[in-house]
Design an enzyme around this catalytic site. Structure first.
Site, PDB file in Angstrom:
ATOM      1  N   ILE A 181      -0.607  -1.537   7.618  1.00  0.00           N
ATOM      2  CA  ILE A 181      -1.637  -1.229   8.621  1.00  0.00           C
ATOM      3  C   ILE A 181      -2.946  -1.028   7.858  1.00  0.00           C
ATOM      4  CG2 ILE A 181      -2.435   0.254  10.488  1.00  0.00           C
ATOM      5  CD1 ILE A 181       0.411   1.213  10.945  1.00  0.00           C
ATOM      6  N   ASP A 182      -3.804  -2.040   7.884  1.00  0.00           N
ATOM      7  CA  ASP A 182      -5.134  -1.874   7.272  1.00  0.00           C
ATOM      8  C   ASP A 182      -6.053  -1.372   8.383  1.00  0.00           C
ATOM      9  OD1 ASP A 182      -7.144  -1.986   5.353  1.00  0.00           O
ATOM     10  OD2 ASP A 182      -7.811  -3.943   6.058  1.00  0.00           O
ATOM     11  N   ASP A 198      -0.652  -4.917   3.152  1.00  0.00           N
ATOM     12  CA  ASP A 198      -1.161  -3.691   3.766  1.00  0.00           C
ATOM     13  C   ASP A 198      -0.570  -3.644   5.167  1.00  0.00           C
ATOM     14  OD1 ASP A 198      -4.392  -2.011   3.757  1.00  0.00           O
ATOM     15  OD2 ASP A 198      -2.496  -1.484   4.702  1.00  0.00           O
ATOM     16  N   ASP A 232      -5.922  -4.357   0.503  1.00  0.00           N
ATOM     17  CA  ASP A 232      -6.975  -4.354   1.537  1.00  0.00           C
ATOM     18  C   ASP A 232      -7.645  -5.720   1.652  1.00  0.00           C
ATOM     19  OD1 ASP A 232      -7.888  -1.150   0.238  1.00  0.00           O
ATOM     20  OD2 ASP A 232      -6.929  -1.504   2.184  1.00  0.00           O
ATOM     21  N   GLU A 246       0.818  -1.214   0.000  1.00  0.00           N
ATOM     22  CA  GLU A 246       0.000   0.000   0.000  1.00  0.00           C
ATOM     23  C   GLU A 246       0.842   1.250   0.000  1.00  0.00           C
ATOM     24  OE1 GLU A 246      -2.790   0.613   3.266  1.00  0.00           O
ATOM     25  OE2 GLU A 246      -3.721   2.214   2.096  1.00  0.00           O
ATOM     26  N   THR A 282      -5.781   2.263   9.098  1.00  0.00           N
ATOM     27  CA  THR A 282      -4.825   3.234   9.668  1.00  0.00           C
ATOM     28  C   THR A 282      -5.506   4.243  10.583  1.00  0.00           C
ATOM     29  OG1 THR A 282      -3.338   3.037   7.773  1.00  0.00           O
ATOM     30  CG2 THR A 282      -3.152   5.044   9.071  1.00  0.00           C
TER      31      THR A 282
END
Ligand code: LIP
Length: 292
Positions: free
Chosen positions: A109-110, A107, A240, A91, A112
């Site tokens: 940190i999905d 990702d 995601d 990402e 955030t």
């Protein structure tokens, strides 16, 4: 089957026909993904700065923190040290094609915004594709003490800090949309959010209730774990959904775009099989694929 060819582009070696990896190799891919997601998830908790600086990307609500970028680099370094010829799609800007036919979809940190606000629904999401087919996925949810994981044809599982053994995941056997809990999410542009709010007005009267966790990977794992009956969203990126979609599918959920094909960056839905067609009909009637 979760296919990411639309995200890799025709020139990506993964799009060519690569020999499928042996069972052993595929177990090794899952083992690496689980270990790295767990390590970096712990880092995101223990090394979170007291003052977390956030900047914005596509819109004033699309936040990114220095921890997103650091975590992505850590994940790539840890995986590359074990698998130096693989490709990466992340990402926070990573796009390396590699030449093994294996691509890691990351990702860091999905969710955030949840991480920024110290809400627990955020994850380290790592999907692994051989060619363009996702064959393994891990969604580490550090602040909730759980790791969801699965591999193609081998089922989906949840490991938690409170239990010694991982629990197998099975989605709900829902049969009526009006008694179903449905999760969804929203984009970052004002225009798209206004469209998505209109769609909500056509969905909410026909379901038990809606939930909005703030992380697609968590929503998809909640479908897998039977914590919600279904989920839909418009406008995600492969990082995601790659891992969570595989996990949901391996838990018995139907996962597709609104037209029955693999999930795409336009639309994704996942649900108990018994409500899939009813939910899809409702979303099509609400023009859920017409956002811009
Ligand atoms: C998030 C998605 C979520 C969506 C949020 C956001 P991010 O990803 O996982 O489903 O509704 O708006 O896009 O940006 O936190 O990695």
């Amino acid at each position: 089957m979760v296919d990411i060819s639309s995200a890799l582009g025709p020139e990506h070696p993964g799009v060519l026909n690569f020999p499928s990896l042996s069972e052993l190799d595929r177990e090794e891919l899952l083992r690496i993904a689980r270990t790295v997601a767990s390590d970096v998830g712990r880092f995101l908790i223990t090394d979170r700065p007291k003052e977390l600086h956030a900047s914005v990307k596509s819109s004033p609500t699309d936040v990114v923190t220095e921890m997103d970028r650091i975590a992505e680099q850590r994940i790539i370094a840890k995986i590359s040290s074990r698998r130096p010829h693989d490709g990466f799609l992340g990402e926070e800007g990573t796009s390396q094609s590699g030449f093994s036919g294996v691509t890691w979809i990351i990702d860091p940190i999905d969710g955030t915004t949840n991480y920024l606000y110290r809400l627990p629904m955020w994850s380290v999401s790592i999907g692994v594709a051989v060619g363009t087919t996702v064959v393994a996925g891990v969604v580490e949810v550090p602040a909730m003490g759980v790791q969801y994981f699965g591999s193609l044809g081998k089922g989906a599982w949840m490991a938690s800090q409170s239990k010694t053994d991982a629990q197998i995941l099975t989605c709900r056997d829902s049969s009526r949309l009006a008694q179903s809990l449905v999760a969804t999410g929203f984009g970052y542009s004002e225009h798209r959010r206004a469209q998505q709010a209109l769609i909500l007005t056509q969905v909410l009267p026909h379901v038990r209730d809606l939930r909005r966790s703030g992380a697609a990977s968590v929503d998809l794992c909640w479908v897998a774990a039977g914590l919600v009956d279904g989920y839909y969203e418009y406008g995600l990126h492969p990082w995601d959904y790659a891992a969570g979609a595989l996990i949901a599918e391996e838990a018995g959920a139907r996962v597709a775009d609104l037209y029955g094909g693999p999930p795409t960056e336009r639309t994704i839905m996942a649900s108990a099989p018994g409500i899939f067609d009813e939910l899809r009909a409702l979303l099509l009637a609400a023009n859920a694929d017409s956002c811009t």
